[in-house]
Write a protein that holds these residues in place. Structure first.
Motif, PDB file in Angstrom:
ATOM      1  N   UNK A 129       0.827  -1.205   0.000  1.00  0.00           N
ATOM      2  CA  UNK A 129       0.000   0.000   0.000  1.00  0.00           C
ATOM      3  C   UNK A 129       0.861   1.255   0.000  1.00  0.00           C
ATOM      4  N   UNK A 130       1.946   1.237   0.766  1.00  0.00           N
ATOM      5  CA  UNK A 130       2.851   2.392   0.791  1.00  0.00           C
ATOM      6  C   UNK A 130       3.470   2.596  -0.579  1.00  0.00           C
ATOM      7  N   UNK A 131       3.875   1.505  -1.215  1.00  0.00           N
ATOM      8  CA  UNK A 131       4.484   1.600  -2.544  1.00  0.00           C
ATOM      9  C   UNK A 131       3.500   2.186  -3.554  1.00  0.00           C
ATOM     10  N   UNK A 132       2.241   1.720  -3.504  1.00  0.00           N
ATOM     11  CA  UNK A 132       1.234   2.237  -4.430  1.00  0.00           C
ATOM     12  C   UNK A 132       0.954   3.710  -4.169  1.00  0.00           C
ATOM     13  N   UNK A 184     -11.267   1.262   3.393  1.00  0.00           N
ATOM     14  CA  UNK A 184     -11.438   0.193   4.388  1.00  0.00           C
ATOM     15  C   UNK A 184     -12.325  -0.931   3.858  1.00  0.00           C
ATOM     16  N   UNK A 185     -13.323  -0.586   3.070  1.00  0.00           N
ATOM     17  CA  UNK A 185     -14.166  -1.626   2.465  1.00  0.00           C
ATOM     18  C   UNK A 185     -13.335  -2.541   1.569  1.00  0.00           C
ATOM     19  N   UNK A 186     -12.400  -1.946   0.833  1.00  0.00           N
ATOM     20  CA  UNK A 186     -11.494  -2.736   0.002  1.00  0.00           C
ATOM     21  C   UNK A 186     -10.511  -3.522   0.850  1.00  0.00           C
ATOM     22  N   UNK A 187      -9.956  -2.857   1.846  1.00  0.00           N
ATOM     23  CA  UNK A 187      -8.931  -3.473   2.688  1.00  0.00           C
ATOM     24  C   UNK A 187      -9.458  -4.715   3.392  1.00  0.00           C
ATOM     25  N   UNK A 188     -10.707  -4.662   3.817  1.00  0.00           N
ATOM     26  CA  UNK A 188     -11.300  -5.793   4.531  1.00  0.00           C
ATOM     27  C   UNK A 188     -12.170  -6.662   3.621  1.00  0.00           C
ATOM     28  N   UNK A 189     -12.049  -6.435   2.298  1.00  0.00           N
ATOM     29  CA  UNK A 189     -12.766  -7.255   1.319  1.00  0.00           C
ATOM     30  C   UNK A 189     -14.245  -7.394   1.661  1.00  0.00           C
ATOM     31  N   UNK A 194      -5.483 -10.312  -2.181  1.00  0.00           N
ATOM     32  CA  UNK A 194      -4.304  -9.633  -1.645  1.00  0.00           C
ATOM     33  C   UNK A 194      -4.097  -8.290  -2.331  1.00  0.00           C
ATOM     34  N   UNK A 195      -4.257  -8.272  -3.657  1.00  0.00           N
ATOM     35  CA  UNK A 195      -4.020  -7.045  -4.405  1.00  0.00           C
ATOM     36  C   UNK A 195      -5.151  -6.041  -4.221  1.00  0.00           C
ATOM     37  N   UNK A 196      -6.373  -6.530  -4.082  1.00  0.00           N
ATOM     38  CA  UNK A 196      -7.474  -5.619  -3.769  1.00  0.00           C
ATOM     39  C   UNK A 196      -7.260  -4.980  -2.399  1.00  0.00           C
ATOM     40  N   UNK A 197      -6.787  -5.768  -1.457  1.00  0.00           N
ATOM     41  CA  UNK A 197      -6.507  -5.240  -0.116  1.00  0.00           C
ATOM     42  C   UNK A 197      -5.385  -4.205  -0.160  1.00  0.00           C
ATOM     43  N   UNK A 198      -4.372  -4.476  -0.964  1.00  0.00           N
ATOM     44  CA  UNK A 198      -3.283  -3.503  -1.117  1.00  0.00           C
ATOM     45  C   UNK A 198      -3.824  -2.199  -1.701  1.00  0.00           C
TER      46      UNK A 198
END
Length: 201
Positions: free
Chosen positions: A13-16, A108-113, A181-185
């Protein structure tokens, strides 16, 4: 979520976030606010708008099915309604706070799928879109060019939604084993982007 997974998501997430453009977040016009071009540029002139609109598309792709079109459509419809409210001078308190909150909520909705019922998901993005639409509509000129301005920000918003959907489809295609994993990122990047906007506000 395992501890090692958390650190992977955080680093990703930091990289993105570092790859995102450092755009100024402003919702007051500079110069002539009339016409198609200004409307087209308004949503992409603030990182907070970009984060929310791309996140809507990404969340829709994460959920799949009817959500791919229904969630962005709910955002667009609510945004049009609230922009008209702003155009006619109806006050809406907490617009800036609502825009920032939308970034955090969508991230947060994305992070927690989060996979909520479609009606609930559409309702959430519709409520969040009210603040973005109001910010756009507050700059709509009271002339014929206002129609061109409105068309411009609708097209820009749709393109940002499509960008999020496209990223989501690319994740599903090229990372079929670990798509979540990538959606969460991506969700983490949206949250960090919101923190960045809030600090610089």
């Amino acid at each position: 979520m395992k501890k090692n997974q958390f650190w992977q998501y955080l680093v990703g997430a930091i990289a993105m976030t570092l790859l995102m453009p450092s755009l100024a977040s402003a919702h007051t016009g500079v110069g002539d606010t009339g016409g198609y071009w200004h409307g087209l540029m308004h949503p992409i002139g603030g990182l907070d708008h970009i984060l929310a609109m791309v996140a809507v598309g990404l969340w829709a792709a994460q959920m799949g099915g009817k959500a791919v079109w229904a969630i962005p459509a709910a955002f667009m419809v609510a945004m049009v309604g609230s922009s008209l409210i702003a155009y006619f001078g109806v006050p809406l308190p907490g617009v800036e706070q609502g825009i920032i909150a939308s970034d955090f909520i969508l991230g947060l909705l994305l992070l927690f799928a989060a996979r909520l019922p479609l009606a609930v998901s559409a309702g959430i993005v519709g409520i969040l879109a009210i603040f973005h639409g109001y910010a756009h509509g507050a700059e709509m000129p009271e002339t014929v060019s206002g129609l061109a301005y409105g068309g411009g920000f609708l097209i820009s918003t749709a393109l940002l939604h499509l960008a999020g959907i496209g990223i989501g489809f690319a994740i599903d295609r090229y990372q079929p084993k670990f798509p979540e994993r990538w959606f969460r990122i991506g969700g983490g990047a949206v949250v960090l982007g919101a923190v960045y906007v809030l600090i610089n506000r």
